[in-house]
Design an enzyme around this catalytic site. Structure first.
Site, mmCIF file in Angstrom:
data_model
loop_
_atom_site.group_PDB
_atom_site.id
_atom_site.type_symbol
_atom_site.label_atom_id
_atom_site.label_comp_id
_atom_site.label_asym_id
_atom_site.label_seq_id
_atom_site.Cartn_x
_atom_site.Cartn_y
_atom_site.Cartn_z
ATOM 1 N N ASP A 62 6.366 -12.034 13.810
ATOM 2 C CA ASP A 62 5.310 -12.777 13.467
ATOM 3 C C ASP A 62 4.116 -11.981 13.384
ATOM 4 O O ASP A 62 3.390 -11.517 13.872
ATOM 5 C CB ASP A 62 4.952 -13.779 14.894
ATOM 6 C CG ASP A 62 4.052 -14.708 14.577
ATOM 7 O OD1 ASP A 62 3.429 -14.578 13.458
ATOM 8 O OD2 ASP A 62 4.133 -15.883 15.168
ATOM 9 N N LYS A 120 -2.917 -14.361 18.802
ATOM 10 C CA LYS A 120 -3.418 -14.103 17.648
ATOM 11 C C LYS A 120 -4.921 -14.328 17.392
ATOM 12 O O LYS A 120 -5.422 -14.647 16.369
ATOM 13 C CB LYS A 120 -2.796 -15.126 16.738
ATOM 14 C CG LYS A 120 -1.110 -14.759 16.664
ATOM 15 C CD LYS A 120 -0.295 -16.101 16.028
ATOM 16 C CE LYS A 120 1.243 -15.750 16.221
ATOM 17 N NZ LYS A 120 1.939 -17.173 15.963
ATOM 18 N N GLU A 165 0.801 -1.101 -0.061
ATOM 19 C CA GLU A 165 0.033 -0.117 0.031
ATOM 20 C C GLU A 165 0.930 1.241 0.150
ATOM 21 O O GLU A 165 1.228 1.727 0.873
ATOM 22 C CB GLU A 165 -0.935 0.110 1.151
ATOM 23 C CG GLU A 165 -2.059 1.158 1.028
ATOM 24 C CD GLU A 165 -2.954 0.970 2.341
ATOM 25 O OE1 GLU A 165 -3.648 1.887 2.348
ATOM 26 O OE2 GLU A 165 -2.950 -0.021 3.159
#
Length: 349
Positions: free
Chosen positions: A242, A166, A35
């Protein structure tokens, strides 16, 4: 494994950002992203930080990594009794952790009982590592020790999802996971007009209506921001983190307030930043170079490198967040900027 992809993600250094507080000085930040408008957007926030005496003030609130284990008790009463016993034996359990790790230190135990299931959430400091593997190794040793001392319990899982890794959950913001950081800047009224083409009143109103009200009706979970995930992913990819941890990392709150004669106080609170300067991915040449250039290698006492990186990440998020909100106070500016910048990138390529 059938081979490795070697195509790099487009990366540019942005800044420098002018920082003060728990992380001080001027530092450039690498952003890896497809982006392309993100680079000039964060760059605008970085430029603004250099025009303000204190720049972006960084406060590191807390740091810890967690792993929750699952035990199965014969009854709910047995689960409750075992949980209370474990919370009273934190010193003993801390010694078990130190026997298995040079860097991990147990600092807190929280338990939850559901029926006859016992969830035990261990919180540890992990030095300069993000700590995923370190806390799992510690949890294995703790489970073995607990099962020997509590024969009424049975093994359930090394991870019971009460960590929570997560996943967008409330527990991480309440009890903490990763580095908790607040980045804030106070921008004089003249600079809000000159650099952001807006005003404190308009930015405050938009933040309330979009980030706070809009996020609430969307059902956001401990989160009220415009696009933290954009900046987090860009820095995470460039520094060997990560990337999946942007799930909880992007849970944060943007706050804006008018002060004095139109000055703008603007802050980004990120309670779940999971970053490290050692461990998996950190030995790659481009990561080594990035961490060295940012001053996150050999930064001092154990943990100071990761703490510095977390502060830099939070300040980078603020730069992009403030720039985007300012653009959205002007009808048509966001889309016009994307069209100009992305077409230019396509032409250059």
């Amino acid at each position: 494994m059938t081979g490795e992809l070697t195509t790099p993600v487009p990366t540019r250094w942005v800044g420098p950002l002018h920082l003060s507080g728990d992380v001080a000085g001027e530092v450039e930040v690498p952003l890896a992203t497809y982006e392309s408008p993100l680079w000039p957007s964060v760059g605008r926030g970085a430029r603004l930080s250099r025009l303000v005496p204190d720049g972006i003030r960084v406060s590191v609130v807390d740091e810890r990594m967690t792993r929750s284990t699952l035990f199965i008790a014969p009854t709910a009463a047995a689960a409750v009794a075992a949980g209370r016993d474990l919370e009273d034996r934190i010193e003993e359990l801390g010694a078990v952790v130190q026997d298995r790790s040079r860097h991990a230190r147990l600092i807190e135990i929280d338990t939850e009982v559901v029926g006859h299931l016992l969830f035990v959430r261990f919180a540890l400091t992990t030095g300069d590592a993000s700590g995923h593997n370190m806390v799992t190794l510690a949890a294995e040793g703790l489970m073995d020790h607990i099962l020997r001392g509590h024969p009424e319990l049975a093994y359930g899982s090394i991870s019971g999802n009460y960590c929570s890794d997560k996943k967008a959950t409330a527990v991480n913001g309440i009890l903490g996971r990763g580095r908790s950081v607040v980045a804030e800047i106070e921008v004089p009224a003249g600079l809000v007009v000159e650099q952001l083409r807006s005003s404190a009143d308009r930015i405050v109103a938009l933040n309330t209506r979009k980030n706070l009200v809009g996020s609430t009706i969307a059902g956001a979970l401990r989160s009220a921001n415009a696009h933290y995930a954009n900046m987090l992913l860009a820095v995470y990819l460039a520094t060997g983190q990560d990337a999946a941890n942007i799930v909880e990392g992007s849970q944060g709150i943007t706050y804006a307030e008018r002060r004095g004669e139109g000055d703008l106080l603007f802050s980004c609170t990120l309670p779940n930043l999971i970053v490290g300067t050692v461990g998996n991915g950190k030995d790659l040449p481009f990561v080594e170079e990035a961490l060295e250039r940012m001053g996150c290698r050999d930064a001092g006492a154990p943990g100071s490198g990761a703490r510095r990186l977390a502060g830099i990440v939070a300040a980078t998020v603020l730069c992009g967040e403030l720039s985007l909100l300012a653009a959205q106070t002007n009808q048509g500016e966001l889309m016009a900027s994307h069209l100009v910048m992305e077409r230019r990138s396509a032409t250059q390529s």
